[in-house]
Design a protein around this motif. Structure first.
Motif, short mmCIF file in Angstrom:
data_model
loop_
_atom_site.label_atom_id
_atom_site.label_comp_id
_atom_site.label_asym_id
_atom_site.label_seq_id
_atom_site.Cartn_x
_atom_site.Cartn_y
_atom_site.Cartn_z
N SER A 91 0.82 -1.21 0.00
CA SER A 91 0.00 0.00 0.00
C SER A 91 0.85 1.25 0.00
O SER A 91 0.42 2.29 -0.50
N HIS A 106 -4.95 7.44 11.46
CA HIS A 106 -4.33 6.35 10.72
C HIS A 106 -3.24 5.75 11.61
O HIS A 106 -2.38 6.48 12.13
N ALA A 158 -0.11 3.23 12.05
CA ALA A 158 0.93 2.43 11.40
C ALA A 158 2.05 2.17 12.39
O ALA A 158 2.35 2.99 13.25
N GLU A 165 -2.58 -6.79 12.61
CA GLU A 165 -3.90 -6.51 12.03
C GLU A 165 -4.98 -6.64 13.10
O GLU A 165 -5.93 -5.83 13.14
N GLY A 221 -5.71 -3.56 15.18
CA GLY A 221 -6.21 -2.39 14.49
C GLY A 221 -5.20 -1.60 13.71
O GLY A 221 -5.48 -0.46 13.30
N ASP A 267 -3.52 -0.10 10.69
CA ASP A 267 -3.91 0.13 9.30
C ASP A 267 -2.81 -0.28 8.35
O ASP A 267 -3.08 -0.73 7.23
N GLU A 268 -1.57 -0.12 8.79
CA GLU A 268 -0.41 -0.50 7.98
C GLU A 268 0.72 -0.97 8.89
O GLU A 268 0.84 -0.51 10.02
#
Length: 292
Positions: A28, A204, A206, A263, A266, A268-269
């Motif tokens: 991504s 977001h 990460a 994952e 939670g 996102d990346e």
């Protein structure tokens, strides 16, 4: 996937090959970081090349240190990159961990604070909004393709940094040394609470870690060599002591198990950080995670 910018003996062919493989998917984001007193490529020059070498993947700086730059010039450079990449830029920002980088560019180490970073972010956001911040005839441009400017992530490993950035950052670009999922869960919860308290949408989330892909002891030795080189400001005996539990080394199947754990909390990346410039590493991971 992070570019191998901290590895030795890089050339344009190697960097281009990595960028194009990452762009082909399934990743991504394509990430890279900044250092000054080191032999890595300059991050903003590389950003221009990466914008040209890729078409799909999001470009993420992890991280740029705004105190090492004039904020007006940095805002202009990043807006230009956002335009050249078709609005694919995300800017990870951090205060940096090395005074030598500040001294190398004549920056004041006293500004190595969250307040110093926030002040520069405020200038950049004003420029991206089209406001005049200089005595010029027209505002500093070009305007970024993304309205209001690129998404901003705060580079952090601790809750205090997260709380102080909730007012201006769009998310978190964290890092875990020991892949402690419970610790990352607590940091993510701090971020969610901090963003909620200032009335902003969910951040977001990460995180990142060093990796070495393969079987046997050779992978851990690869990771150890990288740490010795990258962490050259830390006494070697301390790096040697932390190396056995820092980062991740193993097979593709084991990596997928690790990614599933992040994952589940939670994330996102997950930004994977290579410890080799061998392009086969990114090719093997791409094959492994394509159907993740």
């Amino acid at each position: 996937m992070t570019m191998p910018v901290m590895e030795p003996h890089l050339d344009a062919d190697t960097l281009r090959a990595w960028a194009r493989l990452i762009d082909e998917g399934p990743f991504s984001s394509l990430c890279w970081g900044e250092r000054i007193a080191f032999d890595n490529p300059e991050c903003l020059t590389l950003l221009g090349a990466l914008a040209a070498w890729t078409d799909r993947v999001r470009l993420v700086t992890t991280v740029v240190v705004p105190q090492l730059h004039d904020p007006v010039m940095l805002a202009k450079a990043l807006a230009t990159a956002d335009m050249l990449s078709g609005g694919r830029l995300t800017v990870g920002l951090g205060v940096g961990g090395r005074h030598e980088d500040y001294r190398a560019v004549g920056a004041d180490p006293a500004t190595q604070t969250m307040r110093g970073m926030a002040e520069r972010v405020a200038v950049m956001k004003r420029i991206w909004a089209g406001e005049k911040v200089t005595e010029s005839v027209v505002p500093v441009g070009p305007p970024p393709l993304q309205t209001g400017g690129p998404r901003l992530l705060v580079g952090t490993m601790g809750p205090k940094t997260i709380r102080s950035a909730a007012a201006w950052a769009d998310g978190v670009a964290g890092m875990t040394l020991d892949l402690d999922v419970e610790k990352e869960t607590r940091l993510f919860d701090v971020a969610r609470d901090a963003w909620e308290q200032v009335g902003r949408s969910a951040p977001h989330l990460a995180t990142s870690f060093w990796f070495a892909l393969g079987d046997g002891d050779a992978t851990r030795r690869q990771l150890h060599r990288h740490l010795r080189r990258y962490m050259n400001w830390v006494p070697a005996e301390i790096v040697d002591a932390m190396a056995p539990s820092t980062g991740w080394a193993g097979t593709e199947r084991e990596l997928l198990d690790v990614l599933r754990r992040f994952e589940a909390i939670g994330a996102d990346e997950v930004h994977l950080i290579p410890t080799s410039s061998n392009v086969d590493q990114v090719r093997r991971i791409a094959d492994a995670v394509r159907d993740f």
